[in-house]
Enzyme design. Structure first.
Site, short mmCIF file in Angstrom:
data_model
loop_
_atom_site.label_atom_id
_atom_site.label_comp_id
_atom_site.label_asym_id
_atom_site.label_seq_id
_atom_site.Cartn_x
_atom_site.Cartn_y
_atom_site.Cartn_z
N ASP A 64 -43.73 -15.44 -15.48
CA ASP A 64 -42.68 -16.44 -15.57
C ASP A 64 -41.54 -16.04 -14.65
O ASP A 64 -41.21 -14.86 -14.51
CB ASP A 64 -42.14 -16.56 -17.00
N ASP A 70 -26.30 -15.27 -11.33
CA ASP A 70 -25.46 -16.41 -10.95
C ASP A 70 -25.81 -17.65 -11.76
O ASP A 70 -24.93 -18.37 -12.25
CB ASP A 70 -25.65 -16.75 -9.46
N GLU A 92 -20.58 -23.90 -7.63
CA GLU A 92 -21.11 -23.43 -6.36
C GLU A 92 -22.62 -23.29 -6.41
O GLU A 92 -23.29 -23.32 -5.38
CB GLU A 92 -20.47 -22.08 -6.01
N GLU A 93 -23.18 -23.17 -7.61
CA GLU A 93 -24.63 -22.99 -7.77
C GLU A 93 -25.40 -24.30 -7.84
O GLU A 93 -26.62 -24.30 -7.87
CB GLU A 93 -24.92 -22.17 -9.03
N ASP A 111 -16.88 -20.98 -9.40
CA ASP A 111 -17.83 -20.05 -8.79
C ASP A 111 -18.23 -19.13 -9.93
O ASP A 111 -17.46 -18.27 -10.34
CB ASP A 111 -17.16 -19.26 -7.66
N LEU A 113 -20.23 -16.59 -10.48
CA LEU A 113 -20.30 -15.13 -10.35
C LEU A 113 -19.98 -14.73 -8.91
O LEU A 113 -20.87 -14.48 -8.10
CB LEU A 113 -21.67 -14.61 -10.77
N ASP A 114 -18.70 -14.68 -8.61
CA ASP A 114 -18.25 -14.28 -7.29
C ASP A 114 -18.55 -12.80 -7.05
O ASP A 114 -18.35 -11.97 -7.94
CB ASP A 114 -16.75 -14.53 -7.17
N GLU A 278 -13.35 -21.50 -4.33
CA GLU A 278 -12.73 -20.20 -4.10
C GLU A 278 -11.33 -20.31 -3.50
O GLU A 278 -10.38 -19.76 -4.06
CB GLU A 278 -13.65 -19.36 -3.17
#
Length: 329
Positions: A64, A70, A92-93, A111, A113-114, A278
């Site tokens: 899987d 992120d 952003e994802e 964002d 996970l910058d 950002e």
């Protein structure tokens, strides 16, 4: 001994009986709660079942597909925002806006996970958010709600996940720093009305790319490197983490300037940082702390986006140094 003010108390006092402010307070509370979940995932890293090897997406033993941090971070934020007055989430994802509450009066850009590209080195990473008001009757398409200048923001902030989990936030009345107290589970106000020193001898930039930069940025760096004998008349230090929330928090702590210019490489001609996710929130935070933020020629908060994932050059931090960099252009 004074009693530390919790985020919950701060937001309640700030919002009072104002319904619009209460909506913002509920949304920021939800983002902070999501941040605690993300901080825990970041701390566990590859030990967390169901996550990919810290970087990339790999199949697990059963074949899987496992998820990047992120993506999981975005899911946590979306889940926490569902009960809030947030109509849409721009991430952003995700290519498109994510619908949340049909009755919502806010739109959140995030964002999730910058700095995640550096996460395997155990560097501080974080979550950046921006909040704008939303009125369905005022926008032909939901996307139009985020296609406004950064000055339309009503709140912004970032969480940094490092030795401490920190929330830097503004509601348009100064910039505040909250630190998560692991003993009580609360975010506590650690610094109020932060002011970034106007003058600095410290810059943050990826100096290895100097050969790709525009001539004005090359001249700026050359003058900094010339030190006291050069036109700037002082010696500079360079500090560069490469995780923007870590570099930004350093600036809020002791001043400095963050520089991510455009350059001549393919895909970098318009800069690399995202305007909505950002640059806007960082610019709002910095200006509320008496700093400056520009793309080199234009104040960030005056820019109107033309695309939801638009990229842009970014310079922010100590006001006098930001102005000095702009003068080279």
């Amino acid at each position: 001994m004074s009693v530390a003010v919790s985020l919950k108390t701060y937001l309640a006092d700030w919002a009072g009986s104002d319904a619009s402010r209460q909506a913002v307070a509920a949304t920021v509370t939800a983002i902070a709660e999501a941040g605690l979940g993300i901080a825990d995932l970041v701390a566990r890293g590859p030990l967390e079942e169901g996550l990919a090897n810290i970087r990339g997406i790999d199949p697990n033993a059963g074949g899987d597909a496992q998820k990047e941090l992120d993506v999981v971070a975005e899911e946590l934020i979306r889940e926490k925002l569902l009960p809030t007055p947030t109509a849409f989430l721009a991430s952003e994802e995700s290519e498109e806006l994510i619908p949340l509450n049909p009755e919502g009066r806010l739109v959140v850009a995030v964002d999730p996970l910058d700095g995640s590209s550096n996460i395997d080195t155990n560097v501080s990473v974080g979550t950046i958010y921006s909040i704008m008001p939303y009125d369905a009757a005022a926008f032909a398409k939901p996307e139009d709600a985020v296609m406004r200048p950064g000055s339309a923001q009503v709140a912004a902030g970032f969480l940094a996940y490092g030795p401490a989990t920190i929330l830097v936030a503004t509601f348009g009345e100064g910039t505040q720093v909250f630190v998560h107290d692991r003993r009580t589970g609360e975010f506590l106000l650690a610094r109020s009305d932060v002011e970034i020193p106007a003058e600095t001898k410290e810059y943050g930039i990826n100096q290895s790319n100097v050969r790709h930069w525009d001539a004005p940025m090359q001249r700026y760096l050359a003058d900094c490197l010339a030190g006291k004998e050069g036109p700037r008349g002082k010696d500079f230090n360079m500090r560069w983490v490469g995780s923007m929330v870590a570099d930004a928090f350093r600036i809020f702590t002791r001043g400095g300037v963050y520089v991510y210019p455009r350059d001549k490489r393919k895909g970098y001609d318009n800069g690399r940082l995202r305007l909505i996710y950002e640059a806007f929130p960082l610019a709002f935070l910095v200006e509320q702390a008496k700093g400056g933020a520009t793309d080199g020629t234009t104040r960030i908060l005056d820019i109107t986006p033309h695309h939801i994932h638009q990229r842009i050059p970014l310079v922010f931090g100590s006001k006098a140094e930001v102005d000095a960099i702009a003068s080279y252009y």
